[in-house]
Write a protein that holds these residues in place. Structure first.
Motif, PDB file in Angstrom:
ATOM      1  N   ALA A 220       0.824  -1.218   0.000  1.00 12.93           N
ATOM      2  CA  ALA A 220       0.000   0.000   0.000  1.00 12.93           C
ATOM      3  C   ALA A 220       0.850   1.257   0.000  1.00 12.93           C
ATOM      4  O   ALA A 220       0.372   2.327  -0.362  1.00 12.93           O
ATOM      5  CB  ALA A 220      -0.923   0.009   1.217  1.00 12.93           C
ATOM      6  N   VAL A 221       2.106   1.134   0.403  1.00 11.14           N
ATOM      7  CA  VAL A 221       2.942   2.329   0.502  1.00 11.14           C
ATOM      8  C   VAL A 221       4.051   2.331  -0.540  1.00 11.14           C
ATOM      9  O   VAL A 221       4.552   1.289  -0.939  1.00 11.14           O
ATOM     10  CB  VAL A 221       3.587   2.458   1.912  1.00 11.14           C
ATOM     11  N   GLU A 222       4.395   3.514  -0.974  1.00  9.10           N
ATOM     12  CA  GLU A 222       5.568   3.742  -1.816  1.00  9.10           C
ATOM     13  C   GLU A 222       6.374   4.843  -1.126  1.00  9.10           C
ATOM     14  O   GLU A 222       5.873   5.514  -0.221  1.00  9.10           O
ATOM     15  CB  GLU A 222       5.147   4.214  -3.225  1.00  9.10           C
ATOM     16  N   THR A 223       7.610   5.022  -1.567  1.00  8.61           N
ATOM     17  CA  THR A 223       8.319   6.185  -1.035  1.00  8.61           C
ATOM     18  C   THR A 223       7.724   7.448  -1.656  1.00  8.61           C
ATOM     19  O   THR A 223       7.218   7.425  -2.786  1.00  8.61           O
ATOM     20  CB  THR A 223       9.823   6.122  -1.355  1.00  8.61           C
TER      21      THR A 223
ATOM     22  N   LYS B 127      -0.712  17.370  -3.204  1.00  7.86           N
ATOM     23  CA  LYS B 127      -1.808  17.692  -2.288  1.00  7.86           C
ATOM     24  C   LYS B 127      -2.665  16.480  -1.972  1.00  7.86           C
ATOM     25  O   LYS B 127      -3.291  16.397  -0.933  1.00  7.86           O
ATOM     26  CB  LYS B 127      -2.720  18.736  -2.912  1.00  7.86           C
ATOM     27  N   GLU B 128      -2.709  15.557  -2.902  1.00  4.66           N
ATOM     28  CA  GLU B 128      -3.637  14.437  -2.747  1.00  4.66           C
ATOM     29  C   GLU B 128      -3.036  13.273  -1.978  1.00  4.66           C
ATOM     30  O   GLU B 128      -3.728  12.342  -1.629  1.00  4.66           O
ATOM     31  CB  GLU B 128      -4.040  13.920  -4.132  1.00  4.66           C
ATOM     32  N   VAL B 129      -1.737  13.319  -1.748  1.00  6.05           N
ATOM     33  CA  VAL B 129      -1.069  12.133  -1.221  1.00  6.05           C
ATOM     34  C   VAL B 129      -1.096  12.107   0.309  1.00  6.05           C
ATOM     35  O   VAL B 129      -0.839  13.112   0.959  1.00  6.05           O
ATOM     36  CB  VAL B 129       0.390  12.091  -1.730  1.00  6.05           C
ATOM     37  N   TYR B 130      -1.407  10.913   0.854  1.00  9.76           N
ATOM     38  CA  TYR B 130      -1.365  10.717   2.294  1.00  9.76           C
ATOM     39  C   TYR B 130       0.008  10.184   2.693  1.00  9.76           C
ATOM     40  O   TYR B 130       0.389   9.076   2.310  1.00  9.76           O
ATOM     41  CB  TYR B 130      -2.401   9.682   2.725  1.00  9.76           C
ATOM     42  N   GLY B 131       0.734  10.933   3.470  1.00  9.70           N
ATOM     43  CA  GLY B 131       1.986  10.449   4.028  1.00  9.70           C
ATOM     44  C   GLY B 131       1.727   9.491   5.180  1.00  9.70           C
ATOM     45  O   GLY B 131       0.676   9.547   5.822  1.00  9.70           O
ATOM     46  N   VAL B 132       2.672   8.598   5.406  1.00  9.72           N
ATOM     47  CA  VAL B 132       2.543   7.578   6.449  1.00  9.72           C
ATOM     48  C   VAL B 132       3.813   7.591   7.280  1.00  9.72           C
ATOM     49  O   VAL B 132       4.910   7.564   6.728  1.00  9.72           O
ATOM     50  CB  VAL B 132       2.383   6.192   5.793  1.00  9.72           C
TER      51      VAL B 132
ATOM     52  N   LEU C  62       3.829   6.852  14.513  1.00  7.21           N
ATOM     53  CA  LEU C  62       3.461   7.982  15.371  1.00  7.21           C
ATOM     54  C   LEU C  62       4.655   8.462  16.178  1.00  7.21           C
ATOM     55  O   LEU C  62       4.842   9.650  16.387  1.00  7.21           O
ATOM     56  CB  LEU C  62       2.319   7.581  16.305  1.00  7.21           C
ATOM     57  N   GLN C  63       5.493   7.525  16.577  1.00  2.80           N
ATOM     58  CA  GLN C  63       6.652   7.874  17.400  1.00  2.80           C
ATOM     59  C   GLN C  63       7.642   8.754  16.658  1.00  2.80           C
ATOM     60  O   GLN C  63       8.427   9.457  17.266  1.00  2.80           O
ATOM     61  CB  GLN C  63       7.378   6.601  17.861  1.00  2.80           C
ATOM     62  N   GLU C  64       7.647   8.637  15.327  1.00  2.56           N
ATOM     63  CA  GLU C  64       8.617   9.424  14.563  1.00  2.56           C
ATOM     64  C   GLU C  64       8.094  10.818  14.251  1.00  2.56           C
ATOM     65  O   GLU C  64       8.836  11.673  13.792  1.00  2.56           O
ATOM     66  CB  GLU C  64       8.920   8.730  13.223  1.00  2.56           C
ATOM     67  N   ASP C  65       6.791  10.985  14.474  1.00  5.72           N
ATOM     68  CA  ASP C  65       6.109  12.150  13.953  1.00  5.72           C
ATOM     69  C   ASP C  65       6.645  13.470  14.483  1.00  5.72           C
ATOM     70  O   ASP C  65       6.578  14.490  13.807  1.00  5.72           O
ATOM     71  CB  ASP C  65       4.615  12.062  14.263  1.00  5.72           C
ATOM     72  N   GLU C  66       7.195  13.426  15.688  1.00  4.12           N
ATOM     73  CA  GLU C  66       7.628  14.683  16.305  1.00  4.12           C
ATOM     74  C   GLU C  66       8.715  15.388  15.503  1.00  4.12           C
ATOM     75  O   GLU C  66       8.904  16.586  15.616  1.00  4.12           O
ATOM     76  CB  GLU C  66       8.107  14.431  17.745  1.00  4.12           C
ATOM     77  N   ASP C  67       9.421  14.633  14.695  1.00  6.52           N
ATOM     78  CA  ASP C  67      10.510  15.241  13.921  1.00  6.52           C
ATOM     79  C   ASP C  67      10.020  16.255  12.887  1.00  6.52           C
ATOM     80  O   ASP C  67      10.808  17.044  12.382  1.00  6.52           O
ATOM     81  CB  ASP C  67      11.301  14.160  13.159  1.00  6.52           C
ATOM     82  N   GLY C  68       8.747  16.227  12.552  1.00 11.88           N
ATOM     83  CA  GLY C  68       8.239  17.225  11.613  1.00 11.88           C
ATOM     84  C   GLY C  68       7.910  16.667  10.246  1.00 11.88           C
ATOM     85  O   GLY C  68       7.513  15.515  10.127  1.00 11.88           O
ATOM     86  N   GLY C  69       8.069  17.481   9.255  1.00 12.08           N
ATOM     87  CA  GLY C  69       7.587  17.223   7.890  1.00 12.08           C
ATOM     88  C   GLY C  69       8.195  16.038   7.174  1.00 12.08           C
ATOM     89  O   GLY C  69       8.904  15.238   7.778  1.00 12.08           O
ATOM     90  N   PRO C  70       7.906  15.914   5.863  1.00 10.14           N
ATOM     91  CA  PRO C  70       8.339  14.760   5.073  1.00 10.14           C
ATOM     92  C   PRO C  70       9.864  14.637   5.021  1.00 10.14           C
ATOM     93  O   PRO C  70      10.577  15.627   4.956  1.00 10.14           O
ATOM     94  CB  PRO C  70       7.775  15.046   3.676  1.00 10.14           C
ATOM     95  N   LYS C  71      10.323  13.408   5.082  1.00  7.52           N
ATOM     96  CA  LYS C  71      11.758  13.148   5.050  1.00  7.52           C
ATOM     97  C   LYS C  71      12.117  12.365   3.805  1.00  7.52           C
ATOM     98  O   LYS C  71      11.261  11.723   3.198  1.00  7.52           O
ATOM     99  CB  LYS C  71      12.156  12.331   6.287  1.00  7.52           C
TER     100      LYS C  71
ATOM    101  N   GLY D 215      12.958   9.398   1.735  1.00  7.20           N
ATOM    102  CA  GLY D 215      12.585   8.005   1.970  1.00  7.20           C
ATOM    103  C   GLY D 215      11.311   7.848   2.767  1.00  7.20           C
ATOM    104  O   GLY D 215      10.954   6.741   3.146  1.00  7.20           O
ATOM    105  N   GLN D 216      10.609   8.939   3.032  1.00  6.37           N
ATOM    106  CA  GLN D 216       9.355   8.811   3.779  1.00  6.37           C
ATOM    107  C   GLN D 216       8.334   8.051   2.947  1.00  6.37           C
ATOM    108  O   GLN D 216       8.391   8.055   1.708  1.00  6.37           O
ATOM    109  CB  GLN D 216       8.798  10.186   4.116  1.00  6.37           C
ATOM    110  N   LEU D 217       7.406   7.410   3.620  1.00  4.87           N
ATOM    111  CA  LEU D 217       6.413   6.589   2.935  1.00  4.87           C
ATOM    112  C   LEU D 217       5.097   7.336   2.761  1.00  4.87           C
ATOM    113  O   LEU D 217       4.772   8.245   3.523  1.00  4.87           O
ATOM    114  CB  LEU D 217       6.168   5.316   3.736  1.00  4.87           C
ATOM    115  N   ALA D 218       4.362   6.927   1.761  1.00  2.37           N
ATOM    116  CA  ALA D 218       3.036   7.496   1.530  1.00  2.37           C
ATOM    117  C   ALA D 218       2.151   6.418   0.924  1.00  2.37           C
ATOM    118  O   ALA D 218       2.647   5.457   0.318  1.00  2.37           O
ATOM    119  CB  ALA D 218       3.122   8.701   0.596  1.00  2.37           C
ATOM    120  N   LEU D 219       0.839   6.550   1.116  1.00  4.87           N
ATOM    121  CA  LEU D 219      -0.112   5.591   0.543  1.00  4.87           C
ATOM    122  C   LEU D 219      -0.214   5.816  -0.961  1.00  4.87           C
ATOM    123  O   LEU D 219      -0.252   6.962  -1.419  1.00  4.87           O
ATOM    124  CB  LEU D 219      -1.488   5.780   1.179  1.00  4.87           C
TER     125      LEU D 219
END
Lengths: 452, 452
Positions: B44-47, B59-64, B67-76, B78-82
């Motif tokens: 379900a996920v791609e980078t 705008k349409e893409v859901y990042g994944v 939760l524990q990593e979330d505090e670091d902020g925005g997209p990184k 190699g981040q994953l998205a649906l």
């Protein structure tokens, strides 16, 4: 044989492997439907609040947010996350739709779930679960606990997997016993008992004394209980012999006996009473199940579940449930990595319709259409290469038959079909020819050792 | 009838509605397999990098992220998205697994996708797509563009949906024509032509002049091309009559003619050449398809796709492809909201095995087991309530038959089965009784208007 994947913990299958997975999924679906379970699916996301109600698995949960919103920072009220099992979403679905469901409501649900755990053998970050649950409105007869074990035994028995054993215990039995010997914090005791296989009886006894405040006698008694494991109802006698008196213990013994007795009668050897099973006892309230593959115990449980006195609640209304969840990806990964079963071919196609010349494509489609109308999967060659080349294409794709339609000088068309494995070529009528049943579709079965 | 959902854009179905969806999914799967397509699924996920290569849909893409990593902020990195469609993941799968696939590779893929768009009728945030693609290694004969149209017409024809029309155009035709009249920025022209239905010819002409730098004559010619729409190959003549000369135009005309001619022969009325179709021409390189339901045009396209000269590439290797994607959720939502079809009952169960007394549960399971062995779905009552109550339970769940096993004083057991719709009750043998074929499983068909 396993396909490459560029992302650890997110397994993907090659087409031939996918056929094995489809076989497992189709078999589970068919069995669940034969037992009267209805299919539902829930959305992949829940609100974070909903998912973290138990408050203990936040590390594993994948949050979901639109990339554009991400700059705002951490999790927000009402933020979404991917579900990590199918039980929490099902509970929410039951509450959302209670007015439209008939209780006891029987459902199966086969979907992917996601957990951000460290990937290892048998543990993926994206995997498929196949769940069955029965949920009642206010009350749910105990009999369903017996039935669920039988349904799962029926389903697992049809899969191309090694022998399995369903290990069953009962939360009331354990809690009643601990209370009877003076240990009132059942979850604490169970957390220690859960380590039995890993650290051994002596270490568990020490922990019970140190962490739970048990006496040596209490620790010994708890360990004696956990050592009981029988294929029939004789566990009752063994527990009685420990001399502990407690009402809840009696209730738990009677319940577990009912499950075991029916399984002995109907599926001997497939189910054991195992009083060491602590799994999930934290949130289950009666029967608990787990399942191991014989000879693959280290893989962990491939099918687990239990009874919740309150799967969900809405105001004063509570919905008790009992259910089990099959770890489809764990099973399929093991089947594939150990070559326990394989598909007879990698494509659905039974027949390649060859082209005699470039102008015959449309007529070849006519033949294909006639075959498909009788359920025969076929493809038409995309170009009129030499017959040898078209046959090699079929061979490479694993298609067993090649169809030839040739036209003589008078314009009459002759149809023939060749079994490219035997080389036998015979006249065939597109309106009536059928391949042998075993060639109609790819089948999945025990692996046939290859010549190499 | 639509089930409640607490999250806008994430539809969920009630069990009876889910049967309609399953029918659609099963029909598509069966048809695709008859045409030789293999099933695959991708994670379900791609980078994020992979998903945003086109750079226009962030705008349409859901990042994944955990939760524990979330505090670091925005997209990184190699981040994953649906995934937001099944084409991008399929392209990545082909490159990852090229060494294990046989080309031309035919696959179908039925999965959920996610887009963070504003939900509206026919547009959900989570929805199911059913894709077919053929992908070649280096080259892919044009014939597959014809075949894909035929496969999709076959599949859609079997669904419980209104009449549909596949609208087909060709990027080469459009681009060649624009070049021939002196407009070299084909994508810019097409972006304006795409607004034709919304804002009308006059406004589009004005935009072509203002935004693309067209003369009035060029704008008129482009609009004349877009007005051509024929059910047969006569569009060729109409385009020729516009007097434009261009090699690419000739190529596009020939390709589109081939698609239309075969469809006219095989499925008249199901496909039209519609030279106004601009959809996706930005990234497609030849044939483009979209599909509307007659009388439901505002719903948008329910099945779209086209030819990519380079679906994927890996080093010097390119993989051309042609494919179509069915909007399953859009179709099912419409079927359900308009009552175009419904399931004959809401449960798979054909027979409820009643209990004559509490001790007969295990024997009732024996009867159930015999019926299931012949593919008859059944459930056993959980308690020996009065027969009337057990029958009412079956009635409420929509189960057509109730089974009675009674024991006389001599111990002999009599089996009877009652059709609770007619009230007819007859002797029955658990080893041989079969329900009428139409009652064996729930079926899905045109809605039967109810008495109310």
């Amino acid at each position: 044989m396993a396909s490459k994947t560029s992302l650890s913990g997110f397994p993907e299958w090659l087409p031939q492997e996918r056929l094995v997975e489809l076989h497992v999924l189709d078999t589970l679906r068919e069995t669940f439907e034969l037992h009267g379970f209805s299919s539902i699916e829930t959305r992949a996301v829940e609100t974070v609040d909903q998912l973290l109600r138990k408050g203990e698995i936040d590390k594993e949960v994948y949050g979901v947010s639109r990339l554009q919103e991400d700059e705002d920072g951490g999790p927000k009220e009402g933020q979404l996350a991917l579900h990590f099992d199918l039980t929490v979403p099902f509970a929410r679905y039951v509450v959302d739709n209670a007015g439209h469901l008939n209780f006891p409501f029987r459902r199966y649900q086969i979907q992917k779930v996601w957990r951000g755990e460290r990937p290892q053998e048998g543990r993926a970050r994206e995997f498929t679960q196949a769940d069955i649950d029965v949920v009642g409105d206010g009350a749910l007869p105990f009999r369903y606990d017996v039935e669920m074990a039988l349904v799962i035994i029926d389903a697992l028995s049809k899969l191309p997997i090694p022998e399995f054993v369903l290990r069953v215990n009962n939360r009331k039995l354990a809690e009643g016993f601990y209370r009877g010997i003076g240990l009132s914090d059942a979850p604490a005791v169970l957390r220690e008992i859960d380590k039995l296989e890993k650290i051994g009886a002596q270490a568990v006894a020490a922990n019970l004394i140190e962490n739970v405040g048990a006496t040596q006698d209490q620790a010994d008694a708890a360990l004696k209980l956990a050592s009981i494991r029988t294929e029939d109802a004789s566990f009752v006698e063994q527990v009685r012999a420990l001399g502990v008196q407690d009402e809840l213990l009696d209730e738990g013994l009677a319940e577990l006996e009912e499950v075991v007795a029916e399984a002995v009668r109907r599926a001997p050897g497939k189910l054991v009473a195992d009083l060491s099973i602590a799994r999930g006892l934290d949130y289950y309230t009666g029967t608990v199940y787990e399942t191991v593959l014989v000879g693959h115990e280290k893989l962990g449980s491939v099918c687990s579940g239990g009874r919740y006195e309150s799967l969900a609640s809405s105001g004063k209304r509570t919905f008790p449930g009992v259910g089990l969840s099959v770890g489809v990806t764990r099973l399929v990964s093991r089947i594939l990595s150990q070559g326990l079963a394989e598909a007879s071919r990698s494509v659905p196609t039974a027949v390649l319709i060859s082209l005699v010349d470039e102008d015959s494509w449309s007529e070849a489609q006519d033949v294909a259409q006639q075959l498909r109308a009788r359920g025969i999967s076929c493809e038409v060659s995309a170009s009129a290469a030499k017959f040898g080349k078209q046959i090699r294409h079929a061979d490479r794709r694993g298609i067993p038959f090649v169809w030839f339609s040739t036209r003589d000088e008078s314009g009459a068309v002759t149809h023939e079909v060749k079994d490219i494995r035997s080389g036998e070529q015979v006249p065939a009528d597109p309106a009536s020819w059928m391949p042998p049943t075993e060639d109609l579709r790819p089948s999945v079965g025990a692996r046939v050792s290859s010549a190499e």
